[in-house]
Design a protein around this motif. Structure first.
Motif, mmCIF file in Angstrom:
data_model
loop_
_atom_site.group_PDB
_atom_site.id
_atom_site.type_symbol
_atom_site.label_atom_id
_atom_site.label_comp_id
_atom_site.label_asym_id
_atom_site.label_seq_id
_atom_site.Cartn_x
_atom_site.Cartn_y
_atom_site.Cartn_z
ATOM 1 N N ARG A 60 0.773 -1.203 0.131
ATOM 2 C CA ARG A 60 -0.032 0.163 -0.083
ATOM 3 C C ARG A 60 0.854 1.097 -0.125
ATOM 4 N NH1 ARG A 60 -5.453 1.268 2.482
ATOM 5 N NH2 ARG A 60 -5.166 -0.665 3.505
ATOM 6 N N LEU A 62 1.722 4.509 0.936
ATOM 7 C CA LEU A 62 1.494 5.822 1.932
ATOM 8 C C LEU A 62 2.249 6.863 1.611
ATOM 9 C CD1 LEU A 62 1.121 3.572 5.280
ATOM 10 C CD2 LEU A 62 -0.756 4.484 3.614
ATOM 11 N N LEU A 88 4.991 7.586 6.715
ATOM 12 C CA LEU A 88 4.843 7.197 5.125
ATOM 13 C C LEU A 88 5.992 6.320 4.645
ATOM 14 C CD1 LEU A 88 3.510 10.211 6.084
ATOM 15 C CD2 LEU A 88 3.826 10.550 3.712
ATOM 16 N N VAL A 298 -8.516 10.908 5.468
ATOM 17 C CA VAL A 298 -7.269 9.924 5.255
ATOM 18 C C VAL A 298 -8.007 8.640 5.950
ATOM 19 C CG1 VAL A 298 -5.071 9.520 6.259
ATOM 20 C CG2 VAL A 298 -5.664 12.017 5.316
ATOM 21 N N LEU A 302 -8.230 5.079 3.676
ATOM 22 C CA LEU A 302 -7.323 3.936 4.139
ATOM 23 C C LEU A 302 -8.108 2.869 4.478
ATOM 24 C CD1 LEU A 302 -4.514 5.681 6.041
ATOM 25 C CD2 LEU A 302 -4.353 4.617 3.781
ATOM 26 N N SER A 307 -4.612 3.330 -1.735
ATOM 27 C CA SER A 307 -3.464 4.104 -1.567
ATOM 28 C C SER A 307 -3.567 5.618 -1.558
ATOM 29 C CB SER A 307 -2.579 3.717 -2.477
ATOM 30 O OG SER A 307 -1.862 2.139 -2.224
ATOM 31 N N ASN A 309 -1.556 9.506 -1.524
ATOM 32 C CA ASN A 309 -0.390 10.488 -1.413
ATOM 33 C C ASN A 309 -0.729 11.811 -0.963
ATOM 34 O OD1 ASN A 309 2.512 11.493 -2.190
ATOM 35 N ND2 ASN A 309 1.180 12.524 -3.656
ATOM 36 N N PHE A 361 -1.112 6.579 10.365
ATOM 37 C CA PHE A 361 -0.404 5.741 9.495
ATOM 38 C C PHE A 361 0.627 4.680 10.548
ATOM 39 C CE2 PHE A 361 -0.289 9.403 6.487
ATOM 40 C CZ PHE A 361 -0.999 8.752 5.693
ATOM 41 N N TYR A 364 -0.693 0.952 10.145
ATOM 42 C CA TYR A 364 -0.725 0.264 8.928
ATOM 43 C C TYR A 364 0.972 -0.153 8.812
ATOM 44 C CZ TYR A 364 -5.076 1.989 7.740
ATOM 45 O OH TYR A 364 -6.545 2.060 7.548
#
Length: 634
Positions: A60, A62, A88, A298, A302, A307, A309, A361, A364
């Protein structure tokens, strides 16, 4: 002896098994890491199932955007480490053609523009890279990153297969793409994907253009996954066969998901630009996007197994004259700060958004995120007194020129910079008049002009301010029109119309003025160097403007970031040790200019300010930015 031999054999087998195990560990480690070394890989990023795979394993993206040309090189690694600590795994960046080829056939990929070093730095930190090489990038950047010398061709059709444009793109790609090819994933580098042009669906002037750009990449050795990116309205027209379409948005709606699923069934879904904030224009307010709203979107993206950016993760600064502009019924130039209300501030500081995203994040990742790097301390230096002065009229001797022309000549077609024209800054047009009356621009001023008679200011011409009274006087007098290129439009279908300066006749009492003397005031480093050696005078209490002012900033010890504040000044440009920090304008919203510590040195630092209309002798250096009164993004 037999017992010893058996023991030795057992030991050898253990050593051999240990070496095999170590080899397996190293192999899988190298597969998982972006690498600056040349490691051969067979299978890169794939988009042939509902989720991305990298080397055959689910992956994925990030990602976050950080542009090397908006961040001092000394801070590249710092921003990347903060990205990594924020959870990220991928860095995205545009490539600005107009910086890399400032004159036709003259290329610059060194120092601040060392793209190879930037990508290798990302690999060292442990980030993958998605490269967005253009040739058009939008990005609130002058002319969307296209070089202004393209507009010397009166028939130029930008972003089409017009021969004059494709020849220039081919020459540029012949220099750019060989730098990129060895940095691809399959060749051991960190680049896992490249974007084919940018948001072409919002332009879509030539159906052959996107296939041409795609082939321009492939034929030069690009062998990784190709992508396009568009907003919902331009998604269909912006795509090209063989490239994965991605979407740009700020607020996720069901129709966005449905649109992606319908257009590309059984393909990964990606938001290439999730707008974490927004940009600002002069005369507006500073736009912000509430952190909680951003975090909610966000999280939703997810949760839908998409995915992402973040555009921007860290905005940085439009140093110099590189800001773009908007033109939707009215022209508006963008400010110098590209803070963007992003998770990392313009100066690289953490925000509430950063902390919220780090928490999101972290869920993940199977391993704990790296510690957040320590922030650099900002400095509030002593005020500087601008004690020396040179009027603009005196400074004209240090320009390239002057040039004579019967009619006005736009910036791009001036015979300067090795016949590449003038790209940025100001142009002064002077002619003789023998009467007063009404001066009419016919809307040929691009973008804002100060008008003088015998060096006495009489008024301003700009968009929708096209008439000005010229006072009566005796004999022949000199009319001077100082035109500023405030920034070329970077988005929309008016790119071909972005010539600057005087782009046609101006009239006095309905008669076109003729016989001009033209000065190019592009304020490039060479001009500032020559000006530094000028005969500066002590600044009087009522100095002549427009004019240049010089002072000193004393730094005791290690130089730190600071912010330049100019209360009492009206509009102009700031240079520190020859570096063009950018424009200031009292109308705001931006009230401070970011001054990076690496551009200072211990001891005395030179300050030069070009002021158009109203000067103050004092310049402040504060430790906190002021981007103006805020307004929520609608």
């Amino acid at each position: 002896m037999v017992i010893l031999s058996v023991r030795n054999g057992h030991r050898k087998r253990l050593v051999a098994l240990g070496l095999i195990f170590l080899g397996i560990v190293v192999y899988y480690y190298l597969r998982k890491q972006p690498a600056g070394m040349n490691i051969s890989r067979n299978v890169g990023l794939k988009a042939d199932s509902p989720e991305f795979t990298l080397e055959g394993e689910a992956f994925r993206i990030l990602g976050g955007s950080v542009h090397y040309f908006r961040v001092p090189r000394a801070y590249w690694k710092d921003r990347m480490l903060k990205m990594k600590a924020g959870g990220l795994n991928t860095l995205t960046t545009y490539v600005p053609w107009n910086l890399h080829e400032p004159e036709r056939g003259v290329f610059n990929f060194k120092d601040q523009l060392d793209l190879e070093a930037y990508i290798n730095q990302a690999a060292e930190v442990g980030l993958w890279v998605i490269l967005r090489p253009g040739p058009y990038i939008c990005s609130e950047w002058d002319l969307g990153g296209l070089p202004s010398w393209l507009l010397r061709d009166k028939d130029m059709r930008l972003r089409t297969t017009y021969e004059g444009f494709t020849e220039a793109v081919d020459a540029y790609f012949d220099k750019l793409i060989p730098i990129v090819v060895p940095l691809q994933f399959k060749k051991g580098g960190p680049i896992i994907a490249l974007q084919v042009e940018n948001e072409y669906g919002s332009y879509a002037m030539d159906k052959e253009y996107m296939p041409y750009i795609k082939e321009a990449l492939l034929s030069r050795g690009i062998d990784e996954l190709l992508m396009t990116s568009d907003n919902k309205e331009g998604f269909k027209q912006g795509g090209v066969n063989g490239a994965l379409g991605t979407i740009n948005l700020q607020k996720l709606k069901h129709q966005h998901i449905k649109h992606l699923a319908t257009a590309q069934p059984h393909k990964p879904k990606m938001v290439m630009e999730y707008w974490t904030g927004w940009f600002d224009s002069w005369g507006d307010l500073h736009h912000i996007f509430p952190p909680e709203d951003m975090a909610n979107v966000v999280t939703e993206i997810l949760r839908k197994d998409m995915s992402i950016n973040l555009y921007m993760f860290h905005g940085g600064t439009n140093f110099g004259f590189m800001n773009g502009a908007l033109e939707f019924n009215i022209y508006k130039a963008d400010v110098i700060s590209y803070d963007y209300d992003a998770p990392l501030s313009e100066a690289g500081d953490y925000t509430v958004k950063y902390l919220l995203l780090r928490d999101i994040f972290s869920r993940y990742h199977s391993e704990r995120l790296p510690d957040m790097p320590t922030l650099s301390r900002k400095a509030a230096y002593e005020n500087s007194i601008m004690y020396q002065h040179v009027s603009m009229w005196e400074a004209l001797q240090y320009t390239e020129g002057p040039f004579k022309s019967e009619s006005p000549v736009n910036m791009e077609n001036l015979p300067v910079n090795n016949d590449n024209g003038q790209s940025y800054g100001y142009t002064l047009y002077e002619t003789q008049i023998n009467r007063g009356g009404v001066l009419h621009s016919q809307n040929n001023v691009r973008d804002r002009a100060l008008v003088f008679v015998d060096q006495q200011f009489i008024g301003i011409l700009k968009y929708k301010t096209v008439e000005l009274a010229v006072p009566d006087g005796k004999g022949v007098r000199k009319l001077s029109v100082l035109v500023e290129n405030c920034g070329r439009v970077n988005y929309g279908k008016v790119l071909d119309q972005q010539r600057k300066g005087l782009v046609g006749d101006i009239l006095l009492n309905n008669i076109p003025l003729k016989d001009f003397t033209i000065y190019s005031l592009d304020m490039k480093p060479g001009f500032i160097d020559r000006l530094s050696g000028a005969h500066w005078k002590v600044a009087p209490d009522a100095p002549t403007v427009p004019g240049f002012f010089q002072g000193r900033l004393f730094v005791d010890g290690y130089p730190r970031d600071t912010f330049v504040k100019l209360p009492g000044w009206s509009k102009g440009v700031v240079f520190i040790n020859g570096q063009n920090l950018g424009r200031y304008w009292s109308i705001g919203p931006q009230q401070t200019l970011y001054l990076p510590g690496p551009w200072l040195h211990s001891g005395i630092n030179q300050i030069i300010i070009f002021e158009e209309q109203e000067a103050e002798k004092k310049v402040l250096f504060v430790d906190t930015p002021d981007l103006g009164m805020t307004v929520d993004i609608q």
